[in-house]
Design an enzyme around this catalytic site. Structure first.
Site, short mmCIF file in Angstrom:
data_model
loop_
_atom_site.label_atom_id
_atom_site.label_comp_id
_atom_site.label_asym_id
_atom_site.label_seq_id
_atom_site.Cartn_x
_atom_site.Cartn_y
_atom_site.Cartn_z
CG HIS A 1 40.11 50.85 31.68
ND1 HIS A 1 38.80 49.96 31.16
CD2 HIS A 1 40.62 49.69 33.26
CE1 HIS A 1 38.62 49.09 32.25
NE2 HIS A 1 38.82 48.61 32.62
CG ASN B 1 38.30 45.44 39.87
OD1 ASN B 1 39.22 46.90 39.89
ND2 ASN B 1 38.86 45.28 39.25
CG ASP C 1 37.33 46.83 34.43
OD1 ASP C 1 36.47 46.76 33.46
OD2 ASP C 1 38.22 47.31 34.37
CG HIS D 1 37.88 45.81 28.13
ND1 HIS D 1 36.68 45.47 28.17
CD2 HIS D 1 37.78 46.55 29.85
CE1 HIS D 1 36.42 44.88 29.14
NE2 HIS D 1 37.10 45.55 30.43
CG ASN E 1 37.66 38.90 31.20
OD1 ASN E 1 37.31 38.89 29.60
ND2 ASN E 1 36.75 39.40 32.34
CG ASP F 1 41.42 46.75 31.49
OD1 ASP F 1 41.50 47.00 32.55
OD2 ASP F 1 41.03 45.47 31.17
CG PHE G 1 41.33 37.08 32.77
CD1 PHE G 1 41.14 36.27 31.72
CD2 PHE G 1 40.04 36.00 34.07
CE1 PHE G 1 40.39 35.25 31.22
CE2 PHE G 1 39.64 35.69 33.97
CZ PHE G 1 39.53 35.17 32.15
N GLY G 2 44.60 40.12 32.92
CA GLY G 2 45.23 41.20 33.67
C GLY G 2 46.77 41.34 32.36
O1 DOR Z 1 42.07 41.88 32.02
C1 DOR Z 1 41.46 42.07 33.20
N1 DOR Z 1 41.76 42.39 34.34
N2 DOR Z 1 40.37 42.53 32.90
C2 DOR Z 1 39.35 43.56 33.86
O2 DOR Z 1 38.57 43.12 33.61
C3 DOR Z 1 39.16 43.31 35.62
C4 DOR Z 1 41.34 43.41 34.98
C5 DOR Z 1 41.81 43.27 36.57
O3 DOR Z 1 41.25 43.89 37.75
O4 DOR Z 1 42.71 42.41 37.15
ZN ZN Z 2 36.84 45.13 32.56
ZN ZN Z 3 40.13 46.97 33.69
#
Ligand code: DOR
Ligand code: ZN
Ligand code: ZN
Length: 441
Positions: free
Chosen positions: A60, A94, A152, A232, A278, A305, A323-324
């Site tokens: 991931h 994505n 995702d 996750h 997230n 992730d 998020f991320g």
């Molecule tokens: O924290 C995240 N970032 N969760 C996700 O589901 C998407 C990801 C992102 O693509 O930045």
């Molecule tokens: Zn995700």
């Molecule tokens: Zn992800």
């Protein structure tokens, strides 16, 4: 080309080997694993005091290429992977455009082959444009090289579409990687719901946001027979559901990220969005359930992730930042420090969750050190202490909540198809990819 890795503690889940061995590779393939091997070789590496694992596999990651290459590219993402000890990574779809066609899958594979020796495998979207409505051509995507399908970044919210997709996935024999998030229930949430979110004046994300879709997808997998992998996982209930599903013999697997097992919601201060991801960092009780699930093998996989964002995006107010967080270059250190050195996982379990089990999920022949298989190998110094410094990351993304953390355990050698792609020796590092400019530096 022959490579000999001498005297390391070999940890190979496929054969059950846990002992001091030499490994001889020839032309990209593992030739022999044994004691005191003698051979004329091109390169010999002394691995005494080190652990030798099958090349790590991350199911991931987000490499943002095409569309968001200011965050990451396949090249920089692959360099970060090699530096972290990963020889195979699976890329989420994505991007912009979304990887929802055979052509886009082939393009991703082609790009990766041009720039790196590690294996960057595409995951394709479940619906066209990830719009949640029109299911993509799973057979065509699989034939083009997609190893899984996933939406995702979100869930397929329409249960009828989700069920149809799982039926098709079962027929096509391609696994579904589920991001579990009821977007209506999540609404404006940006961190774990509860007293701490209230005190910071931030909207919360209930555990139920994840639990509802995790339960729904397990039920739909039961009904359709598809192979389901939960991404996750962050909540106590998800661990319970996965445990139950596995007791019933369902083809359900689940991953936990290093940030979800290392941190809880109290790390969020409402200003630093390197703590925003997230699903969000959860309560202590949830983290303890994840640790127990990892320990008892309910949770079979550790994935990062890896989600790079620009410094500008992450410097926005907490509620507005994306998020991320990045994860590839801290995963081994966090897993060693938080799980292995604390006795949550044995070294062999680490090899299972970071290599062998992920390989099984995508039906890869890698993830083992059996003779005859591809020579993907990761060497870890279990005692090396180091401090996380995002400035040294090969990733474009510096968005980590672990800056300044002191970790014990680091990758010192990454070998992909018998070729050294990363080496750490006496404080100096070498990263090798297909970019000639880097070799000249
Ligand atoms: O924290 C995240 N970032 N969760 C996700 O589901 C998407 C990801 C992102 O693509 O930045
Ligand atoms: Zn995700
Ligand atoms: Zn992800």
């Amino acid at each position: 080309m022959k490579l000999l890795i001498r005297g390391g503690r070999v940890l190979d889940p496929a054969s059950g080997t846990d002992g001091i061995r030499d490994i001889l590779t020839e032309n990209g393939v593992i030739r022999e694993v044994g004691e005191n091997l003698n051979a004329e070789v091109d390169t010999c590496v002394d691995a005494s005091g080190k652990w030798v694992l099958p090349g790590l596999i991350d199911l991931h990651v987000h490499f943002r290429d095409p569309g968001f290459t200011d965050k990451e590219t396949i090249r920089t993402g692959a360099r970060a992977a090699a530096r972290g000890g990963f020889t195979t990574v699976c890329q989420m779809p994505n991007t912009r455009p979304v990887v929802d066609s055979a052509e886009a899958v082939r393009e991703a594979i082609h790009k990766a082959e041009e720039c790196t020796y590690i294996h960057v495998l595409p995951i394709a979207a479940i619906t066209a444009g990830q719009d949640g409505e029109y299911i993509t051509d799973f057979a065509g995507l699989k034939a083009a090289g997609a190893v899984a399908v996933s939406e995702d970044g979100k869930s397929v919210m329409n249960a009828r579409v989700a069920r149809q997709a799982m039926r098709l996935a079962a027929l096509t024999d391609i696994p579904v990687f589920a991001h579990c998030e009821d977007i209506n229930l999540r609404a404006h949430g940006v961190m774990n719901a509860g007293a701490h979110a209230k005190s910071l004046g931030l909207y919360g994300i209930l555990n139920a946001v994840e639990d509802i879709i995790a339960a729904r997808d397990i039920l739909l997998a039961t009904d359709t027979g598809c192979r389901l992998h939960l991404c996750h996982c962050s909540t106590e209930n998800t661990v319970r559901f996965v445990k139950k599903a596995r007791q019933l013999g369902l083809p359900v697997s689940a991953e936990v990220t290093p940030h979800h097992f290392s941190l809880d919601e109290t790390a969020v201060d409402g200003t630093d969005s390197n703590f925003k991801m997230n699903p969000p960092l959860r309560s202590r009780r949830d983290v303890d359930a994840l640790l127990e699930g990892l320990h008892d093998d309910t949770m079979e996989v550790i994935s990062t992730d890896h989600a790079p964002h620009t410094a500008e995006e992450k410097s926005r107010p907490f509620a507005q930042a994306p998020f991320g967080i990045v994860g590839l270059e801290t995963s081994v250190g966090l897993t060693m420090t938080q799980l292995v050195h604390k006795g949550v996982l044995t070294p062999m379990q680490m090899a299972q969750k970071m290599s062998y089990n992920p390989a099984q999920i995508i039906k890869s022949q890698r993830g083992t050190l059996l003779p005859g298989r591809a020579a993907d190998i990761t060497v870890i110094d279990p005692e090396a202490e180091w401090t996380v410094n995002p400035r040294l990351f090969a990733s474009k993304g510096k968005n980590t909540p672990f800056a300044g953390w002191k970790l014990k355990g680091r990758t010192v050698l990454t070998v992909a198809d018998g070729r050294i792609v990363y080496e750490y020796r006496e404080g100096s590092e070498t990263l090798i990819d297909k970019d000639v400019r880097h070799l000249e530096e």
